[in-house]
Design a protein around this motif. Structure first.
Motif, PDB file in Angstrom:
ATOM      1  N   CYS A 201       0.738  -1.223   0.139  1.00 27.01           N
ATOM      2  CA  CYS A 201      -0.023  -0.020  -0.174  1.00 27.01           C
ATOM      3  C   CYS A 201       0.812   1.091  -0.054  1.00 27.01           C
ATOM      4  CB  CYS A 201      -0.954   0.039   1.364  1.00 27.01           C
ATOM      5  SG  CYS A 201      -0.137  -0.332   2.809  1.00 27.01           S
ATOM      6  N   ALA A 202       1.914   1.084   0.697  1.00 24.00           N
ATOM      7  CA  ALA A 202       2.904   2.203   0.711  1.00 24.00           C
ATOM      8  C   ALA A 202       3.608   2.598  -0.583  1.00 24.00           C
ATOM      9  CB  ALA A 202       3.903   2.068   2.023  1.00 24.00           C
TER      10      ALA A 202
ATOM     11  N   CYS B 280       1.136   4.528  -2.914  1.00 25.71           N
ATOM     12  CA  CYS B 280       0.582   5.674  -2.428  1.00 25.71           C
ATOM     13  C   CYS B 280       1.246   6.820  -3.126  1.00 25.71           C
ATOM     14  CB  CYS B 280       0.449   6.074  -0.952  1.00 25.71           C
ATOM     15  SG  CYS B 280      -0.188   7.395  -0.222  1.00 25.71           S
TER      16      CYS B 280
ATOM     17  N   GLN C 157       2.635   9.522  -0.619  1.00 25.00           N
ATOM     18  CA  GLN C 157       3.925   8.579   0.046  1.00 25.00           C
ATOM     19  C   GLN C 157       3.290   8.646   1.562  1.00 25.00           C
ATOM     20  OE1 GLN C 157       7.843  10.159  -0.795  1.00 25.00           O
ATOM     21  NE2 GLN C 157       7.115  11.434  -2.587  1.00 25.00           N
TER      22      GLN C 157
ATOM     23  N   PRO D  28      -0.336   3.901   4.481  1.00 19.90           N
ATOM     24  CA  PRO D  28      -1.366   3.334   4.744  1.00 19.90           C
ATOM     25  C   PRO D  28      -1.676   2.404   5.990  1.00 19.90           C
ATOM     26  CG  PRO D  28      -1.103   3.681   2.308  1.00 19.90           C
ATOM     27  CD  PRO D  28       0.192   3.716   3.037  1.00 19.90           C
TER      28      PRO D  28
ATOM     29  N   CYS E  51      -4.204  12.470   2.533  1.00 19.78           N
ATOM     30  CA  CYS E  51      -4.619  11.572   1.772  1.00 19.78           C
ATOM     31  C   CYS E  51      -5.779  12.103   0.566  1.00 19.78           C
ATOM     32  CB  CYS E  51      -5.602  10.280   2.503  1.00 19.78           C
ATOM     33  SG  CYS E  51      -6.486   9.263   1.595  1.00 19.78           S
TER      34      CYS E  51
ATOM     35  N   CYS F  89      -5.893   3.575  -4.613  1.00 18.01           N
ATOM     36  CA  CYS F  89      -4.361   2.957  -4.942  1.00 18.01           C
ATOM     37  C   CYS F  89      -4.199   1.586  -3.708  1.00 18.01           C
ATOM     38  CB  CYS F  89      -3.460   3.741  -5.367  1.00 18.01           C
ATOM     39  SG  CYS F  89      -3.550   4.543  -6.849  1.00 18.01           S
ATOM     40  N   CYS F  90      -4.223   2.256  -2.579  1.00 22.54           N
ATOM     41  CA  CYS F  90      -3.971   1.240  -1.533  1.00 22.54           C
ATOM     42  C   CYS F  90      -4.900  -0.018  -1.455  1.00 22.54           C
ATOM     43  CB  CYS F  90      -3.711   1.802  -0.104  1.00 22.54           C
ATOM     44  SG  CYS F  90      -5.303   2.784   0.405  1.00 22.54           S
TER      45      CYS F  90
ATOM     46  N   THR G 224      -9.209   2.828   2.045  1.00 24.38           N
ATOM     47  CA  THR G 224      -9.805   4.196   1.739  1.00 24.38           C
ATOM     48  C   THR G 224     -10.979   4.327   2.275  1.00 24.38           C
ATOM     49  OG1 THR G 224      -8.853   3.734  -0.249  1.00 24.38           O
ATOM     50  CG2 THR G 224     -10.157   5.668  -0.362  1.00 24.38           C
TER      51      THR G 224
END
Ligand code: SF4
Ligand code: SF4
Length: 506
Positions: A381-382, A385, A388, A391, A414, A419-420, A431
């Motif tokens: 997830c990071a 992101c 940056q 998450p 955020c 995407c995460c 999210t």
């Protein structure tokens, strides 16, 4: 044609997603006929709702101002066609799961009679920038990329900063949405004219138009117009097709290599970002005298018979728009206003098209990512992101409701791109959790602000009561002194207390 340039900054993270754009871009933009009814929410922008200016039963004309902005972040609403006001009542909208909101309902008479247009602005460069901003405010124009931030206020804020670049955002990176692509293909001249108006309003002389590399028709159309008008201030920039490169901060980074600071705005680094549709709407209003009463929107997904882009009047119901796209297929299961990543699911197609509606998506399958499992700390997830953030760490603090840590780890930055979620092997709805946590932080901030205002009111009231008490005592003592003729020192003492009180008040 002026060739687009490529010298770009870098975008952290992001994903290459399947576009699903071909389905809706194979035919020209279709005009939706005047519907029998128009449903116009009075809150189609961030900020306070507009105040209705018309009564039930009143006849209105196309382009007539029917609700004016109530607060500092408002935008006026205009009738999208002629007819009679049937009601001003709550109606399902796409705001939150079809939650109702006050709307002006117009029964259209099919005549489409317009208000007499004001004098056209023949030469906008002859207008002072402030006059131009005032005129833009009257057109009801908001950001058409989906944010619905009133454009005039965004420009006014930008004028207080040191802006040197206008960025026109034609980067439509979310899958399925293609309305900006089609607008750039068919209305490139209006978009570039809007850019020139915006540059004059901002008093700057540099504009980048950003378009993804997989939109050759749009690039060609814009390049042809630029080649004709020879305005060297405007440069076309091709960007890679990576989601979410069209986010404001991400676009600034890509195009100018300037980093928008945490909690800041693109104007902090000298840039103002506007959607290409917004630029065209500014042209339509300033040059064509047409306020924002229609927009191009994509109707697509495998739940729609003939995916297409349409130009529809604001207030047309989504059901009427889907009919123009051939209606639903047998597989239609989910109706989403917006794209698959950032859109909102609604339970009825009675909701109206509003200024921010860039896509109507009907899908067959209910995406079920699988059961939610514990975080395995993989870090995927990071790595995707674009802001940056971390998450997985934010998720932990969101579960613990730790507002301080959430702020410290940048939750408010955020952009809710999703995407995460897409890469998380544990199917954690990150999210959605972040959206809820951000809402709580906003509520807490509102509560704190309300409490601070209440405390100030309480202190002011106590202060006033104390002052009134001293005044009354002074009056009483004066009365007594004049009767007894024996109290100059008492009077002096009281007057001194009053003087001190007045000094404190100042
Ligand atoms: S939703 Fe937020 S945390 Fe997740 S990838 Fe996007 S910006 Fe980062
Ligand atoms: S992607 Fe999912 S499992 Fe991996 S670290 Fe992030 S939250 Fe945890």
């Amino acid at each position: 044609m002026s060739a687009p340039t490529y010298d770009l900054g870098t975008l952290h993270g992001g994903l290459r997603l399947t576009g699903h754009k071909e389905e809706s871009t194979s035919s020209a933009i279709l005009e939706v006929p005047i519907p029998s009814q128009l449903i116009l929410p009075i809150a189609q922008h961030v900020g306070d709702p507009a105040q209705p200016l018309v009564g039930i039963g009143e006849r209105v004309l196309k382009g007539q101002l029917i609700a004016d902005s109530g607060g500092s972040l408002g935008a006026p609403i205009h009738a999208s066609s002629s007819g009679k006001v049937l009601a001003i009542e709550p109606w399902p909208t796409s705001r939150r799961l079809g939650a109702s909101a006050p709307c002006i309902v117009i029964e259209c008479d099919g005549k489409d009679e317009a208000v007499l247009p004001a004098d056209a602005v023949v030469d906008f460069t002859a207008l002072a920038p402030d006059d131009l901003l005032r005129k833009i405010l009257q057109g009801g124009i908001v950001g058409l990329g989906g944010a619905a931030f009133p454009t005039a206020q965004k420009l006014m804020q930008a004028r207080t900063c040191e802006i040197d670049h206008l960025l026109l955002n034609g980067v439509e990176c979310e899958p399925y949405i293609s309305c900006d692509d089609m607008l750039m293909r068919e209305n490139a001249g209006e978009i570039i004219s809007g850019a020139q108006i915006l540059m004059h309003a901002l008093q700057i002389s540099a504009c980048f138009i950003a378009v993804e590399s997989d939109k050759p028709e749009a690039i060609r159309a814009l390049g042809d117009v630029l080649g004709e008008i020879q305005d060297s201030r405007i440069v076309l920039k091709k960007v890679p097709t990576i989601y979410p490169s069209g986010g404001e901060d991400q676009l600034v980074q890509l195009i100018t290599n300037r980093e928008v600071p945490s909690g800041g705005l693109p104007t902090d680094v000298g840039c103002l970002v506007q959607n290409v549709g917004t630029a065209a709407a500014i042209h339509d209003w300033i040059i064509g005298n047409t306020p924002l009463i229609s927009r191009v929107t994509t109707v697509t997904g495998d739940g729609v018979a003939n995916p297409i882009n349409v130009r529809a009047r604001i207030g047309t119901t989504i059901g009427d728009i889907i009919k123009i796209a051939g209606g639903y297929t047998d597989r239609a299961e989910r109706l989403i206003i917006g794209g698959p990543m950032t859109g909102k699911a609604v339970s009825t197609d009675r909701v109206p098209l509003v200024k921010a509606t860039n896509c109507v998506l009907v899908l067959s399958e209910t995406l079920s990512p699988g059961p939610e499992l514990p975080c395995i700390r993989c870090g995927d997830c990071a790595s995707v992101c674009p802001v940056q953030l971390l998450p997985q760490q934010l998720f932990w603090y969101a579960c613990a409701d730790d507002e301080v840590k959430l702020r410290e780890f940048g939750l408010t930055d955020c952009i809710e791109c999703g995407c995460c979620d897409l890469v998380c092997p544990s199917h954690i709805p990150l999210t959605a959790d972040f959206r809820v946590a951000k809402g709580r932080i906003r509520e807490l901030a509102d509560e704190k602000a309300r409490a601070a205002r209440a405390r100030l009111r309480f202190e002011a009231r106590n202060h006033r009561l104390e002052r009134e008490k001293i005044d009354r005592e002074a009056e009483l003592a004066l009365q007594k002194a004049s009767v007894k003729k024996s109290g100059p020192s008492a009077i002096a003492e009281i007057l001194e207390r009053k003087r001190r009180q007045n000094e404190e008040d100042q």
